[in-house]
Design an enzyme around this catalytic site. Structure first.
Site, PDB file in Angstrom:
ATOM      1  CG  ASP A   1       1.505   8.219  -0.681  1.00  0.00           C
ATOM      2  OD1 ASP A   1       1.583   7.169  -0.039  1.00  0.00           O
ATOM      3  OD2 ASP A   1       1.668   8.278  -1.902  1.00  0.00           O
TER       4      ASP A   1
ATOM      5  CE1 TYR B   1      -2.623  11.142  -8.356  1.00  0.00           C
ATOM      6  CE2 TYR B   1      -0.664   9.748  -8.440  1.00  0.00           C
ATOM      7  CZ  TYR B   1      -1.505  10.684  -9.023  1.00  0.00           C
ATOM      8  OH  TYR B   1      -1.210  11.163 -10.270  1.00  0.00           O
TER       9      TYR B   1
ATOM     10  CG  ASP C   1      -6.861  11.545  -0.221  1.00  0.00           C
ATOM     11  OD1 ASP C   1      -6.200  10.490  -0.355  1.00  0.00           O
ATOM     12  OD2 ASP C   1      -6.524  12.615  -0.740  1.00  0.00           O
TER      13      ASP C   1
ATOM     14  CG  ASP D   1       4.803  14.949  -2.918  1.00  0.00           C
ATOM     15  OD1 ASP D   1       3.782  15.585  -2.592  1.00  0.00           O
ATOM     16  OD2 ASP D   1       4.777  13.969  -3.669  1.00  0.00           O
TER      17      ASP D   1
END
Lengths: 376, 376
Positions: free
Chosen positions: B92, B96, B146, B271
């Site tokens: 990733d 996050y 992001d 995931d």
């Protein structure tokens, strides 16, 4: 239980043998991984057989009695069924844990009253009850209920304690011999020599223990903080008295050096939490020496943990990766280090056995102690 | 990277395919175990291949960047070499974690400044730098940087955030396309659709993301607390816009029911930490339903954890033994439950794939959701 001696070293008292139990053969000298609560910490049962090649594991009576408890163990059909370990099991008597873990305990002639370290509830262990408990756990080898004296210890206390341990042994044997196994396979009872670090007490205790003529004998109350030389001295003295044709078990020992030295004195069986407990702190025993994996020097060392030792865990993972896992607090750190350390311990006693059979133990031992105890 | 679709269900949008990477084949739909710091918690790498039969695992850029750090990973030759996992890896973008783990972070157009949750040190992630980091980690599939909006989220914030994520994507693609892999095998970049739970934003974001024409696309910002129905609604809308001939990855999802429902909507990759995190709390996903192994009802249940599922861990150990391990706080509890839960998740997506190929997915899914989500 049968014990056969296959070879004796000519330059020391080391011997290579095998113990036959109904759960399989134990080749001696042997190291027994400690499975306190029915699990060798961070190790799968198949790893014990396939990777570590353990012949026998320990269970702790004190822990198993408190959790999962006797009703569960009995309903399961004993510990082997409960934890899916089909090879031999030895249970200690719970004596050591009662003294070390339980906050408050009262030792009387009748037995010991103690509080659970889990919930504070009060329990009572008598020599007879501890035999009953170990019948229910269903270990192949069970231990007499003793008092393990601390170090240092006053002579008068050590003598009184030893004498009570001898009287308790009589009660253990009476109870054991008048009861039957719960699950159809035989069990055997090992008595325990005490006497702290006093030669005359150790001599006296060894003679009393030998006179009970059980199938194997243990030495307790050592490796509790005394200098290693004192431990070897007591072990040598006791081994000279305990019958040579029966297995001798030195309880709670020890470092790789301790084990190799005690094998030379005639010890056949060992157990210790060191390989697993130290693993969880990042200390590795390897064929080349001792590693503190947290040290900066391993940060970019991408070589296998121990190429010489072989096996998946010791060769698939690098030192740098294991260091990262330990520092990051990952579960896998304890898993890798525990399997590795136990694989090393079992490798070490297997090497010792081969050297005894080859008639080369004493010389090999002196070299090996240096090699495996050096700090890398 | 190649994506081939082998079968499509006639009653829903489910499809069975395969992704080809230089580290091997990924059969879809697929669940990817999460290996945050380069280790799937409490699971050995050989257990991932042999027991769980994972095709691909995740790594977290945020964690790996902080520990072991880029110098170690680069010197190792990338994450595959470092953690001895030779199959595909997806990382990733760290976005996050920067928002969820870092105490203080400042999000600006340029990038995000944040403090490490480990030692409080200050770091800066820009879209470009996150590409560089993932080049060094060496994942087969890397994710765009992001902002993952929380739920609930104001429309105006969601819109602004989404627009910045789109601008960041352009910067990610420019950096990615102007740099080369570090270790000789190719990497691919997946962009991420955002837009919170607002239909028009999701539609707009999906169109922008599709226009970048990358080899695969992801949907982020879901499974963050919103009702499942809202998650399905957004997923369905976005799947209708993202190109059908490229893999679709729904990030951070989810329960067995979530996965089966999202497969029906056209999702190929999943995931989630749920199977491993919940395992560590004693929650088991089984072929028969959900088990809280701490419940008294399992105390004397000596049946295997999940006989239907098969495999060593799920059949060698009993429910009663696992309960005992969980209650006793043993490492082996997390090990058994984690391998079991992941084995179940991989079994579930494999079953789904077979049902899609058999043309029976929709009917099977409705039955299976009931079965695996019931509380035992």
């Amino acid at each position: 239980m049968n014990f056969d001696i296959h070879a004796k070293d000519t330059h020391c008292n080391a011997r290579a043998g095998s113990i036959t139990t109904e759960h399989g053969l134990i080749e001696t000298p042997i190291f027994m991984p400690v499975g306190t609560a029915g699990s060798v910490k961070a190790v799968h049962q198949r790893e014990l057989t396939d990777d570590i090649q353990a012949h026998i594991i320990l269970g702790n009576t004190y822990h198993l009695y408190l959790r999962p408890g006797l009703d569960v163990l009995n309903k399961a059909g004993g510990l082997h069924q409960f934890n899916s370990w089909q090879k031999p099991i030895l249970t200690d008597s719970g004596g050591y844990q009662v003294y070390s873990l339980s906050g408050t305990r009262k030792i009387k002639e009748e037995g010991v009253t103690f509080k659970s370290h889990i919930d504070g509830s009060t329990h009572h262990f008598s020599p007879e009850y501890v035999m009953d408990i170990q019948r229910i756990i269903g270990a192949d080898i069970i231990m007499a209920f003793d008092e393990c004296t601390p170090y240092p210890c006053e002579f008068s206390y050590a003598r009184k304690s030893m004498e009570m341990t001898h009287r308790w042994l009589k009660r253990c044997c009476d109870r054991f011999d008048s009861t039957s196994p719960e699950y159809g396979y035989s069990q055997t009872l090992f008595p325990i020599v005490q006497g702290s670090t006093f030669k005359d007490l150790r001599k006296q205790s060894a003679e009393v223990i030998a006179s009970f003529e059980r199938e194997g004998n243990a030495i307790g109350g050592l490796s509790v903080g005394e200098p290693a030389e004192l431990m070897y001295e007591m072990t040598e003295l006791v081994c000279g008295i305990l019958p040579a044709h029966k297995p001798r078990y030195l309880m709670g020992v020890g470092t790789p050096a301790n084990i190799l030295e005690a094998i030379a004195l005639g010890i056949d069986m060992f157990d210790c939490v060191m390989p697993t407990r130290n693993a969880r702190n990042g200390m590795l025993f390897t064929t080349q020496g001792i590693i503190n994996i947290k040290n900066e020097k391993w940060k970019k060392d991408f070589s296998p943990i121990d190429e010489m030792l072989g096996g998946y865990v010791s060769t698939a993972y690098s030192k740098a990766y294991l260091r990262h896992l330990v520092i990051s607090g990952e579960y896998l750190a304890a898993q890798i280090a525990s399997v590795h350390n136990l694989t090393f311990y079992l490798w070490l006693v297997k090497q010792a056995r081969q050297q005894i059979i080859a008639g080369n133990y004493a010389a090999w031992k002196n070299k090996m102690v240096q090699q495996v105890m050096q700090r890398l």
